[in-house]
Motif scaffolding. Sequence first.
Motif, PDB file in Angstrom:
ATOM      1  N   TYR A 199       0.825  -1.204   0.000  1.00 36.85           N
ATOM      2  CA  TYR A 199       0.000   0.000   0.000  1.00 36.85           C
ATOM      3  C   TYR A 199       0.861   1.257   0.000  1.00 36.85           C
ATOM      4  N   VAL A 200       1.917   1.251   0.806  1.00 36.70           N
ATOM      5  CA  VAL A 200       2.798   2.422   0.873  1.00 36.70           C
ATOM      6  C   VAL A 200       3.476   2.650  -0.472  1.00 36.70           C
ATOM      7  N   ALA A 201       3.972   1.561  -1.085  1.00 33.61           N
ATOM      8  CA  ALA A 201       4.620   1.705  -2.392  1.00 33.61           C
ATOM      9  C   ALA A 201       3.647   2.234  -3.442  1.00 33.61           C
ATOM     10  N   GLY A 202       2.418   1.704  -3.435  1.00 31.94           N
ATOM     11  CA  GLY A 202       1.426   2.209  -4.370  1.00 31.94           C
ATOM     12  C   GLY A 202       1.060   3.665  -4.110  1.00 31.94           C
ATOM     13  N   ALA A 203       0.989   4.034  -2.823  1.00 29.97           N
ATOM     14  CA  ALA A 203       0.678   5.423  -2.492  1.00 29.97           C
ATOM     15  C   ALA A 203       1.791   6.355  -2.954  1.00 29.97           C
ATOM     16  N   VAL A 204       3.046   5.937  -2.802  1.00 34.82           N
ATOM     17  CA  VAL A 204       4.166   6.771  -3.232  1.00 34.82           C
ATOM     18  C   VAL A 204       4.130   6.977  -4.743  1.00 34.82           C
ATOM     19  N   VAL A 219       9.506  14.556  -6.555  1.00 35.89           N
ATOM     20  CA  VAL A 219      10.406  13.715  -5.753  1.00 35.89           C
ATOM     21  C   VAL A 219      11.068  14.525  -4.651  1.00 35.89           C
ATOM     22  N   THR A 220      11.608  15.684  -4.992  1.00 38.79           N
ATOM     23  CA  THR A 220      12.277  16.499  -3.975  1.00 38.79           C
ATOM     24  C   THR A 220      11.292  17.044  -2.944  1.00 38.79           C
ATOM     25  N   THR A 221      10.059  17.250  -3.343  1.00 42.62           N
ATOM     26  CA  THR A 221       9.062  17.749  -2.396  1.00 42.62           C
ATOM     27  C   THR A 221       8.582  16.652  -1.456  1.00 42.62           C
ATOM     28  N   MET A 222       8.294  15.469  -1.991  1.00 44.52           N
ATOM     29  CA  MET A 222       7.816  14.380  -1.141  1.00 44.52           C
ATOM     30  C   MET A 222       8.877  13.916  -0.161  1.00 44.52           C
ATOM     31  N   THR A 223      10.123  13.947  -0.577  1.00 43.02           N
ATOM     32  CA  THR A 223      11.207  13.555   0.335  1.00 43.02           C
ATOM     33  C   THR A 223      11.635  14.695   1.243  1.00 43.02           C
ATOM     34  N   THR A 224      10.959  15.845   1.147  1.00 41.81           N
ATOM     35  CA  THR A 224      11.233  17.045   1.959  1.00 41.81           C
ATOM     36  C   THR A 224      12.670  17.524   1.796  1.00 41.81           C
ATOM     37  N   MET A 241       4.194  17.554   0.572  1.00 42.75           N
ATOM     38  CA  MET A 241       5.105  17.528   1.719  1.00 42.75           C
ATOM     39  C   MET A 241       4.487  16.787   2.900  1.00 42.75           C
ATOM     40  N   LEU A 242       3.229  17.085   3.193  1.00 44.26           N
ATOM     41  CA  LEU A 242       2.564  16.392   4.293  1.00 44.26           C
ATOM     42  C   LEU A 242       2.425  14.899   4.004  1.00 44.26           C
ATOM     43  N   SER A 243       2.114  14.564   2.752  1.00 48.13           N
ATOM     44  CA  SER A 243       2.005  13.150   2.386  1.00 48.13           C
ATOM     45  C   SER A 243       3.341  12.443   2.510  1.00 48.13           C
ATOM     46  N   GLY A 244       4.420  13.104   2.085  1.00 45.43           N
ATOM     47  CA  GLY A 244       5.740  12.503   2.204  1.00 45.43           C
ATOM     48  C   GLY A 244       6.131  12.259   3.647  1.00 45.43           C
ATOM     49  N   ILE A 245       5.844  13.230   4.517  1.00 47.76           N
ATOM     50  CA  ILE A 245       6.157  13.052   5.940  1.00 47.76           C
ATOM     51  C   ILE A 245       5.333  11.906   6.520  1.00 47.76           C
ATOM     52  N   ALA A 246       4.052  11.855   6.161  1.00 44.15           N
ATOM     53  CA  ALA A 246       3.193  10.789   6.681  1.00 44.15           C
ATOM     54  C   ALA A 246       3.659   9.412   6.209  1.00 44.15           C
ATOM     55  N   LEU A 247       4.001   9.293   4.923  1.00 44.69           N
ATOM     56  CA  LEU A 247       4.460   8.005   4.398  1.00 44.69           C
ATOM     57  C   LEU A 247       5.789   7.607   5.015  1.00 44.69           C
ATOM     58  N   LEU A 248       6.674   8.582   5.234  1.00 40.14           N
ATOM     59  CA  LEU A 248       7.942   8.271   5.890  1.00 40.14           C
ATOM     60  C   LEU A 248       7.704   7.769   7.307  1.00 40.14           C
ATOM     61  N   GLY A 249       6.734   8.381   8.004  1.00 40.04           N
ATOM     62  CA  GLY A 249       6.404   7.904   9.339  1.00 40.04           C
ATOM     63  C   GLY A 249       5.843   6.495   9.320  1.00 40.04           C
ATOM     64  N   VAL A 250       5.019   6.190   8.309  1.00 41.12           N
ATOM     65  CA  VAL A 250       4.459   4.846   8.200  1.00 41.12           C
ATOM     66  C   VAL A 250       5.560   3.818   7.953  1.00 41.12           C
ATOM     67  N   VAL A 251       6.481   4.147   7.043  1.00 40.86           N
ATOM     68  CA  VAL A 251       7.579   3.224   6.752  1.00 40.86           C
ATOM     69  C   VAL A 251       8.450   3.018   7.987  1.00 40.86           C
ATOM     70  N   THR A 252       8.785   4.106   8.683  1.00 39.23           N
ATOM     71  CA  THR A 252       9.613   3.997   9.885  1.00 39.23           C
ATOM     72  C   THR A 252       8.919   3.163  10.952  1.00 39.23           C
ATOM     73  N   ALA A 253       7.624   3.417  11.160  1.00 39.36           N
ATOM     74  CA  ALA A 253       6.880   2.650  12.157  1.00 39.36           C
ATOM     75  C   ALA A 253       6.788   1.177  11.764  1.00 39.36           C
TER      76      ALA A 253
END
Length: 260
Positions: free
Chosen positions: A120-125, A159-164, A185-197
């Motif tokens: 799901y995360v990969a598809g969302a990205v 890419v540069t925006t999603m990765t902040t 930007m908010l989506s990138g931060i949220a997805l990064l948090g999901v991956v980290t968690a």
Amino acid sequence: MKEHSRQTRWERRTQTPLLVLALGFAVAYAVPIVAPDASAGVHRACTHAEWVVWGAFAVDYLMRLGLSRSKRAFVRTHWLDLAAVLLPMIQPLRLLRVVSTLMLVGRRARMAPQIRLTTYVAGAVVGLLMFGSLAVLSVERDAPDGNIKNLGDALWWSVTTMTTVGYGDHSPTTGLGRLLAVGLMLSGIALLGVVTANIAAWFISRFERDDQVERAQTAAISELAAEVRALRAEVARLGGAEAAGPEAAPAAGALSAPTP
């Protein structure tokens, strides 16, 4: 229970067709942006296809609402689905249809138990990168001071925006483009948090599993040691009984012999 099973069967049967329609929506949305010089018929066909996909998701929501046992509880627990269905009707912009379709596809993907979180995360990205690039290109291409003029620039910016990271070599200049930037930007931060968690949860579960195995091995060793001690005590008892047997036999004979 019967109504709930009917709703579940409907969701399982319509999941794949709706995902296929979402892919068709992606193509219909991308063609007018990537090929702006296409004929008016192509643009009309793509617009109609977008509305057909949105209508399919709207019908899906109404069917699930009709099959639910408690209509009020369904609306309360699926308010994001309702917002995504109503969003294009408030102001029929193509960008709103993009947002609503992403929301609806994401909600249906999370309902599917066979889809793993990483998938799901990969598809969302991928989806956010694609739609973000196309959306910002559509609003920034004709901007007087814009510097995002082709799909390559838009993809690099996404890419540069999603990765902040935000190199700053490409940036939106319109209000809608900046709003898209905030969303990415908010989506990138949220997805990064999901991956980290998800990674942290995997490590924790692995450590807990190893700890359970170690505790099971320790308990098995303790049980085996107790059995060995019991076995030694039994062997010692039997050995003592055998050693006392020959000495006790003459005494027993003397007691039983007749007196003269």
